[in-house]
Design an enzyme around this catalytic site. Sequence first.
Site, mmCIF file in Angstrom:
data_model
loop_
_atom_site.group_PDB
_atom_site.id
_atom_site.type_symbol
_atom_site.label_atom_id
_atom_site.label_comp_id
_atom_site.label_asym_id
_atom_site.label_seq_id
_atom_site.Cartn_x
_atom_site.Cartn_y
_atom_site.Cartn_z
ATOM 1 N N ASN A 185 -6.332 -8.453 -4.107
ATOM 2 C CA ASN A 185 -7.067 -7.494 -3.261
ATOM 3 C C ASN A 185 -7.228 -6.196 -4.019
ATOM 4 O OD1 ASN A 185 -4.716 -5.668 -2.695
ATOM 5 N ND2 ASN A 185 -3.889 -7.579 -1.881
ATOM 6 N N ASP A 254 -1.366 -12.526 2.271
ATOM 7 C CA ASP A 254 -0.810 -13.343 3.375
ATOM 8 C C ASP A 254 -0.818 -14.836 3.028
ATOM 9 O OD1 ASP A 254 -2.250 -11.061 5.718
ATOM 10 O OD2 ASP A 254 -0.136 -11.353 5.209
ATOM 11 N N LYS A 264 -8.379 -25.288 -15.955
ATOM 12 C CA LYS A 264 -9.400 -24.422 -15.374
ATOM 13 C C LYS A 264 -10.351 -25.243 -14.510
ATOM 14 C CE LYS A 264 -13.221 -21.364 -16.696
ATOM 15 N NZ LYS A 264 -14.059 -20.891 -17.827
ATOM 16 N N PHE A 299 3.209 -0.501 6.633
ATOM 17 C CA PHE A 299 1.837 -0.001 6.703
ATOM 18 C C PHE A 299 1.011 -1.010 7.482
ATOM 19 C CE2 PHE A 299 0.832 3.660 3.882
ATOM 20 C CZ PHE A 299 2.131 3.943 3.481
ATOM 21 N N LYS A 317 7.335 -7.010 13.642
ATOM 22 C CA LYS A 317 8.123 -7.006 12.393
ATOM 23 C C LYS A 317 9.419 -6.211 12.562
ATOM 24 C CE LYS A 317 3.839 -7.387 9.702
ATOM 25 N NZ LYS A 317 3.654 -8.094 8.401
HETATM 26 O O1 PMT Z 1 -2.647 0.865 -3.130
HETATM 27 P P1 PMT Z 1 -3.775 1.757 -2.695
HETATM 28 O O2 PMT Z 1 -5.038 1.487 -3.426
HETATM 29 O O3 PMT Z 1 -3.376 3.194 -2.708
HETATM 30 O O4 PMT Z 1 -4.121 1.381 -1.173
HETATM 31 C C1 PMT Z 1 -3.158 1.704 -0.219
HETATM 32 C C2 PMT Z 1 -3.032 0.569 0.828
HETATM 33 C C3 PMT Z 1 -4.306 0.500 1.623
HETATM 34 C C4 PMT Z 1 -2.747 -0.748 0.147
HETATM 35 C C5 PMT Z 1 -1.844 0.952 1.733
HETATM 36 O O5 PMT Z 1 -2.108 2.210 2.339
HETATM 37 C C6 PMT Z 1 -1.635 -0.105 2.791
HETATM 38 O O6 PMT Z 1 -2.245 -0.120 3.842
HETATM 39 N N1 PMT Z 1 -0.705 -1.050 2.455
HETATM 40 C C7 PMT Z 1 -0.439 -2.196 3.349
HETATM 41 C C8 PMT Z 1 -1.478 -3.231 3.119
HETATM 42 C C9 PMT Z 1 -1.170 -4.456 3.942
HETATM 43 O O7 PMT Z 1 -0.825 -5.506 3.482
HETATM 44 O O8 PMT Z 1 -1.256 -4.171 5.243
HETATM 45 P P2 PMT Z 1 -1.078 -5.343 6.389
HETATM 46 O O9 PMT Z 1 -1.502 -4.753 7.668
HETATM 47 O O10 PMT Z 1 -1.766 -6.618 5.931
HETATM 48 O O11 PMT Z 1 0.508 -5.625 6.318
HETATM 49 C C10 PMT Z 1 1.356 -4.982 7.238
HETATM 50 C C11 PMT Z 1 2.708 -4.690 6.593
HETATM 51 O O12 PMT Z 1 3.347 -5.912 6.249
HETATM 52 C C12 PMT Z 1 2.621 -3.887 5.302
HETATM 53 O O13 PMT Z 1 3.754 -3.036 5.243
HETATM 54 C C13 PMT Z 1 2.719 -4.950 4.220
HETATM 55 O O14 PMT Z 1 3.313 -4.433 3.020
HETATM 56 C C14 PMT Z 1 3.614 -5.980 4.880
HETATM 57 N N2 PMT Z 1 3.367 -7.357 4.457
HETATM 58 C C15 PMT Z 1 2.141 -7.925 4.625
HETATM 59 C C16 PMT Z 1 1.970 -9.247 4.249
HETATM 60 C C17 PMT Z 1 3.069 -9.985 3.745
HETATM 61 N N3 PMT Z 1 2.941 -11.260 3.389
HETATM 62 N N4 PMT Z 1 4.276 -9.390 3.616
HETATM 63 C C18 PMT Z 1 4.435 -8.086 3.977
HETATM 64 O O15 PMT Z 1 5.522 -7.535 3.850
#
Ligand code: PMT
Length: 376
Positions: A185, A254, A264, A299, A317
């Site tokens: 991403n 995810d 490939k 986040f 979570k």
């Molecule tokens: O890195 P930058 O370019 O500065 O961009 C910043 C950002 C947009 C990446 C950052 O601000 C942000 O939003 N990070 C979280 C991105 C994310 O995966 O969000 P989510 O809503 O999909 O996940 C929710 C939370 O679960 C997040 O804390 C994530 O780290 C966590 N997560 C998600 C998926 C996963 N498999 N395991 C996780 O721990």
Amino acid sequence: MRCLAREEARVTVVMTRAAEQFISRLTFGALSGNRVHGDMFADDPAGIMAHITLSREADCVLIAPATAQTIARLAHGMADDLLSATVLAADIPVVLCPAMNTNMLRHPATRDNLERLRGIGYTVIEPASGTLACGEVGAGRMPGWDLVRETLLALFADQDLEGRRILITAGPTREPLDPVRYLSNRSSGRMGYALARTARRRGGEVRLVTGPVSLSDPPGVEVIRVTTAQEMRDAVLALAGSVDIIVGAAAVADFRPRSCRELKIKKSGADPCIELEPNPDIMAELGRSRRSGQLLVGFAAESHDHEQEGRRKLEEKNLDLVVVNDILGSRTGFDVETNQVTLLTARDRRQLPLLSKEATADRIWDRVVELGRGSG
Ligand code: PMT
């Protein structure tokens, strides 16, 4: 000089006679926009008490480069030039960047002098290594601006994270599809790295688990590099038991391809079909196994239903704080220098204005410190 000006610092330059052998006062005057001082008793608007005036008007003294001669003068309380007299008269932080030939730096006299200055409470930034002005190679170069900047900013930061063990995730993960391709991403890592920098500045003991990004390591931060979500999960879980605060700023994939092809994938025949399988949800796993007293910050990267989705993640979570950011905004979310976030806890919501990611990070830490004090 230019770097300080870029940070909107007000800089007054005091030059030693030796410095004037290398660069003119005019240059520093043009760069700083202020009068350059050098002679203790010259006809100087600051008056013959220039060393008093200068030391009273400054918030800190940065000696860069600090020569062996200046270091020796300061270590023995001499005041025979404007620089040493100003430092002796100052009751503000003093930061030195020793720069000299390696043998001079390693000479017992220089080392003793530096130790004395550290004992006085001055901050001595370790020199960098590389090719020196004399052409030799070794320790003795001026340190990079990034380290000097962080050292100066830490002087003025409230050390409200002092002693807190902090783990931060940043950047994207890459989920391999074949030897050439992967799913990922647009995360640049900036948000997570800003959190690491600001936490370190505020006294935290910071570890950063990062996916592949093109950012330099934040000074004073232990950086652990990973590639896939599984590797990130393993690195985080290995450290989770020994930290007080965990912040998940990484954009963790995810899903991953169910299988990574050995060869490939070729553009022949039918369109390839990629079967996906779920990756571990790191923050959810931490929420299930959290240590008592540990603070978990997640986040939420949302394109719609921001607050509803943020609250869902906060609860599902088992987190203490969720930082919701809009990923469709041109100046928010992925791969930009700024962000505009909403801080959600079980008790309240706080909408922040559009700020730099460093300023956003500082506001997130302000909220974490409040939660840590139980003043949620
Ligand atoms: O890195 P930058 O370019 O500065 O961009 C910043 C950002 C947009 C990446 C950052 O601000 C942000 O939003 N990070 C979280 C991105 C994310 O995966 O969000 P989510 O809503 O999909 O996940 C929710 C939370 O679960 C997040 O804390 C994530 O780290 C966590 N997560 C998600 C998926 C996963 N498999 N395991 C996780 O721990």
